[in-house]
Design a protein around this motif. Structure first.
Motif, PDB file in Angstrom:
ATOM      1  N   ARG A  61      20.719  97.724  32.860  1.00 24.31           N
ATOM      2  CA  ARG A  61      20.718  99.090  32.302  1.00 24.31           C
ATOM      3  C   ARG A  61      19.763  99.199  31.103  1.00 24.31           C
ATOM      4  O   ARG A  61      19.137 100.234  30.891  1.00 24.31           O
ATOM      5  CB  ARG A  61      22.136  99.490  31.889  1.00 24.31           C
ATOM      6  CG  ARG A  61      23.023  99.786  33.089  1.00 24.31           C
ATOM      7  CD  ARG A  61      24.436 100.244  32.717  1.00 24.31           C
ATOM      8  NE  ARG A  61      25.267 100.193  33.913  1.00 24.31           N
ATOM      9  CZ  ARG A  61      25.253 101.133  34.878  1.00 24.31           C
ATOM     10  NH1 ARG A  61      24.474 102.195  34.752  1.00 24.31           N
ATOM     11  NH2 ARG A  61      25.995 100.996  35.955  1.00 24.31           N
ATOM     12  N   ALA A  76      16.837 101.800  30.679  1.00 22.85           N
ATOM     13  CA  ALA A  76      16.783 102.669  29.498  1.00 22.85           C
ATOM     14  C   ALA A  76      15.469 102.515  28.734  1.00 22.85           C
ATOM     15  O   ALA A  76      14.978 103.464  28.125  1.00 22.85           O
ATOM     16  CB  ALA A  76      17.962 102.355  28.577  1.00 22.85           C
ATOM     17  N   SER A  77      14.902 101.306  28.786  1.00 20.46           N
ATOM     18  CA  SER A  77      13.678 101.030  28.017  1.00 20.46           C
ATOM     19  C   SER A  77      12.462 101.775  28.554  1.00 20.46           C
ATOM     20  O   SER A  77      11.445 101.877  27.877  1.00 20.46           O
ATOM     21  CB  SER A  77      13.372  99.531  28.041  1.00 20.46           C
ATOM     22  OG  SER A  77      12.789  99.169  29.290  1.00 20.46           O
ATOM     23  N   ARG A 135      16.442 104.221  22.465  1.00 19.65           N
ATOM     24  CA  ARG A 135      16.584 104.464  23.906  1.00 19.65           C
ATOM     25  C   ARG A 135      17.908 103.905  24.434  1.00 19.65           C
ATOM     26  O   ARG A 135      18.564 104.514  25.283  1.00 19.65           O
ATOM     27  CB  ARG A 135      15.423 103.837  24.671  1.00 19.65           C
ATOM     28  CG  ARG A 135      14.115 104.622  24.511  1.00 19.65           C
ATOM     29  CD  ARG A 135      12.955 103.881  25.180  1.00 19.65           C
ATOM     30  NE  ARG A 135      11.725 104.640  25.026  1.00 19.65           N
ATOM     31  CZ  ARG A 135      11.014 105.139  26.044  1.00 19.65           C
ATOM     32  NH1 ARG A 135      11.401 104.948  27.281  1.00 19.65           N
ATOM     33  NH2 ARG A 135       9.916 105.817  25.813  1.00 19.65           N
ATOM     34  N   ALA A 136      18.281 102.723  23.948  1.00 25.69           N
ATOM     35  CA  ALA A 136      19.526 102.113  24.411  1.00 25.69           C
ATOM     36  C   ALA A 136      20.725 102.969  23.980  1.00 25.69           C
ATOM     37  O   ALA A 136      21.649 103.207  24.766  1.00 25.69           O
ATOM     38  CB  ALA A 136      19.650 100.695  23.852  1.00 25.69           C
ATOM     39  N   ALA A 195      21.074 106.060  25.980  1.00 24.39           N
ATOM     40  CA  ALA A 195      21.591 105.795  27.326  1.00 24.39           C
ATOM     41  C   ALA A 195      23.078 105.418  27.282  1.00 24.39           C
ATOM     42  O   ALA A 195      23.664 105.085  28.312  1.00 24.39           O
ATOM     43  CB  ALA A 195      20.781 104.688  27.999  1.00 24.39           C
ATOM     44  N   LEU A 215      24.393 102.780  25.870  1.00 25.66           N
ATOM     45  CA  LEU A 215      24.636 101.338  25.981  1.00 25.66           C
ATOM     46  C   LEU A 215      25.290 100.821  24.698  1.00 25.66           C
ATOM     47  O   LEU A 215      25.057 101.355  23.614  1.00 25.66           O
ATOM     48  CB  LEU A 215      23.316 100.605  26.251  1.00 25.66           C
ATOM     49  CG  LEU A 215      22.695 100.930  27.620  1.00 25.66           C
ATOM     50  CD1 LEU A 215      21.312 100.295  27.751  1.00 25.66           C
ATOM     51  CD2 LEU A 215      23.612 100.437  28.742  1.00 25.66           C
TER      52      LEU A 215
END
Lengths: 495, 495
Positions: free
Chosen positions: A248, A252-253, A444-445, A448, A450
């Protein structure tokens, strides 16, 4: 016919015995010979005290050639040798005796495990071992920094012109990438095979003109031994959860796009990342570029499913990889130099978008140790670890956060293999720790959803590893891929 | 960290700026750059009067790069260049003007046809052209005998690291075997492509670290032009009869056994031999080793039928070959050096059991001319002819016994390309002439009931070619593969 022609020069008429044109390198001129056994071959190679002898590790824990060669060298009474195998495995236990007796006094290698690693820690070797990266080793050989006097190259099949392959023969082991720089640059090349044919049934991995001698043995080893350790996708729920988070994070990256170049190690969790990423790619309609590194069945599956149209193969970690390299047109071998040479702008590691790597320890500066345990005992070495971490745009460490009850997240790694500047994220069952320098990746993580945590948070609630007592003399020097010394390993007996 | 370590030496700590290790060859250190056009690239390469510029001929009669490069060189005002293209085709007609104007004053090549060949005969070039064999050219480049100052290499696809392939791109042409020695050894390498990508979708034919500059052009040429001349099996009954006799001679010789390594040219009759031999092999349950050389659809068919499990490919003569090299795992590229280097014991031509070659003339000593017509006009050159003839155990010439009413069997060849000592048999519609030195082959052919005749008998009833009048100055020097001069070609205007 005229003697001299304006605009051309002296005319040597056909039928004149021509001088031999120089070949590059010059030693090839002597031609190929067949030696009845390894002792004769080493004698003919002029092996002397203090010289260096190289080997490749494509047979991994099934290799029979290194031990047989050392027995032959000892039989000749040669000593003070520096060995340069690309890796050392438990099967090489007899090397300990050769070190104790002074036949071998130096070792340069990318990875060392088993009894030899243990003996190094006990100071059996006269000089410190040098642990290089796979790419650094290729550069050392090609640049002339450390040129083997004699390269002894196990070949699953050889032909009478000296052409070598690892793809056919009873002990077929795959590509010969780690042997290729040695074959091209060593002062003398001895090929060892148990399968000699008139003509190879395939293009050679190493061309015959690089080979000085061939020795035929009853058996070069056991190819089944290339599967050492796990090369299966983990079935463990915690491991699968780590893999899912890592996949994931890749998505996401932004790296999960057409043309994605990807490497993963052969660990059970790393392979689970590959499988999970593959299913994300399939769902998203993304087709990658190449997958590379040590090749295993799970990577072959992704390749055959069309998700990675190209496999770049520096070594096979299982026999499915060998078969695929033989049969799948998109599966190509590469040399250690093409793979990971630190100064080559065209290296495969330099083209990596994402690499998944393991760790024995990670410290709060993101430095990674895959060289020793927390007790300082040698258990491996960089191999391609530091090369890939430096080359890839996104380097993710996947690991359990603890081993045998001790945290793998530590204040300071016992031995630094790969510098923290090259590590982007660490994924454990406790979440994802992202290098603070990677602010965009953190954003970004988080966006998302995470579970981003700090390394400090990640190690909470776990006992720290025992600290070591007094340390002994240096038993191994760890070279970073540029040849600088990134750490030292000290002996364990306080001597 | 300590400064110096016993048994290791000076310790350079990690983080120190390391000196660049030497790379081999040294010029790679400068790294890769992108030039906006060919003029800029040649200027950046430091091209000067009197230097040499090499090209490969994988695009054959579809090549657009040689002409564009010469226009750019002329635009820079550079002159007195020696060109080293591996072959020259009719599409290179503009080269005649560059020769006439003195931009180009020397030529080294394996094969030259079309307007350039014609102009050479008329003395347009300031110095005699040198016609080499393909293997001799590779040896010259690798040995340092003739190292190109600048290699200009057409690539169907290049990536941003400089890796090159001929397998993908709009003008995919196949392997890059003739460019590989040049890429490795030229003093400066300029890659020219019309398809630049981030990462190649395949292992590179030429690695990026050998490339100094990349130029992107709208179009490198037309890959459809690689099919120049026939690459189809003949349908003509006489041609089929010649092919049948040649195939029967192979069977009678004892060479048609498991592991047979075979090469044939791309001529209509030669390809018919391959097809006929394939059907004999199928009937006899024989599986060959490799088929090699320029690859065409008929050879791909034999490969896919399992009759030759390996194709070794130095260039593609049609687009079916390109597709097969991309898709068939047993189909491998090779460099010109691996193919035909005269001093390499592992050369592919040296492993040939049988080769089928053509001829413009054969004389009573079995010498073969593929360089000129009987009127002395240049129409080709050795290419791989003399290399294969020397390397193969059984060398068979297939040809009609006459062209345009004149016998192709002559007292003395107009130009000797390949010496008679390397020719075993000549097959025409009049039967099979076997070199008298091959007594065993004669016995076997007779025992098999084949129509063995003498060359003298073979030419009976045909008018001999017209003899030439006074000859002009030397316009081309024909070098045998060892670098000696096997013949001279003289101009046609008696000047």
């Amino acid at each position: 016919m005229t003697d001299r022609l304006a605009g051309y020069g002296p005319v040597v008429p056909f039928g004149t015995a021509m001088p031999a044109w120089p070949t590059r390198p010059e030693r090839r001129a002597a031609g190929l010979s067949f030696a009845p056994d390894l002792e004769s071959a080493l004698r003919a190679a002029g092996l002397q005290d203090g010289q260096s002898v190289s080997f490749h590790h494509h047979l991994r824990n099934g290799d029979g050639v290194l031990n047989a060669t050392l027995d032959a060298a000892a039989g000749l009474g040669v000593g003070d040798l520096t060995l340069c195998p690309s890796s050392v495995f438990p099967v090489h236990a007899p090397l300990v005796g050769h070190m104790a007796r002074g036949t071998v006094t130096g070792l340069r290698t990318g990875y060392v495990s088993g009894p030899v690693a243990q003996a190094l820690g006990q100071g059996v070797l006269a000089r410190p071992a040098v642990l290089t990266t796979h790419g650094g080793r290729a550069r050392d050989v090609e640049s002339g920094r450390t040129v083997p006097d004699v390269a002894v190259i196990a070949a699953a099949m050889a032909d009478r012109a000296g052409n070598l392959t690892g793809l056919y023969g009873d002990e077929a082991f795959g590509p010969m990438g780690y042997a290729q720089p040695d074959a091209a640059h060593a002062r003398h090349v001895i090929a060892v095979t148990d399968c000699l044919v008139d003509t190879l049934p395939v293009a050679p991995a190493i061309p015959g003109h690089q080979v000085d001698q061939i020795v035929v043995l009853p058996r070069i080893g056991a190819a089944a031994g290339i599967v050492s350790g796990t090369t299966q996708i983990t079935q463990d729920p915690e491991g699968l959860r780590i893999a899912d988070m890592a996949a994931r994070l890749i998505a996401a990256s932004g790296a999960m796009r057409d043309g994605l170049n990807f490497q993963t190690g052969a660990g059970a969790v790393s392979l689970a990342v590959a499988a999970r990423l593959g299913s994300f790619m399939r769902d998203a309609g993304v087709t990658g570029g190449f997958a590379c590194g040590g090749i295993t069945a799970p990577l072959v599956d992704l390749h055959r499913a069309g998700l990675f149209p190209v496999l770049r193969d520096v070594q096979c970690f299982d026999l499915a990889g060998v078969e695929s390299l033989r049969d799948d047109p998109g599966h190509s071998p590469m040399s250690a130099s093409e793979y990971a040479h630190p100064d080559r702008a065209d290296s495969v590691v330099g083209a990596l978008d994402v690499v998944i790597l393991g760790a024995a320890e990670v410290d709060l500066e993101f430095n990674v140790n895959v060289t020793t345990g927390s007790d300082g005992a040698i258990l491996g070495g960089s191999g391609g670890h530091a090369d890939c971490a430096a080359g890839a745009d996104l380097t993710i460490i996947v690991t359990r956060r603890a081993a045998r009850g001790s945290s793998r997240i530590v204040d300071r790694v016992t031995c630094r293999t790969t510098p923290g500047r090259d590590i982007d994220a660490v994924v454990t069952e406790a979440g994802i720790a992202i290098n603070p320098a990677r602010t965009e990746l953190i954003d970004r993580a988080r966006a998302a959803g995470l579970p981003v945590v700090s390394l400090d948070e990640m190690r909470r609630g776990l006992p720290l590893p025992e600290t070591r007592g007094d340390q002994g003399p240096v038993v191994a020097v760890c070279e970073y891929r540029d040849g600088s010394v990134i750490d030292l390993v000290r002996g364990r007996d306080g001597g």
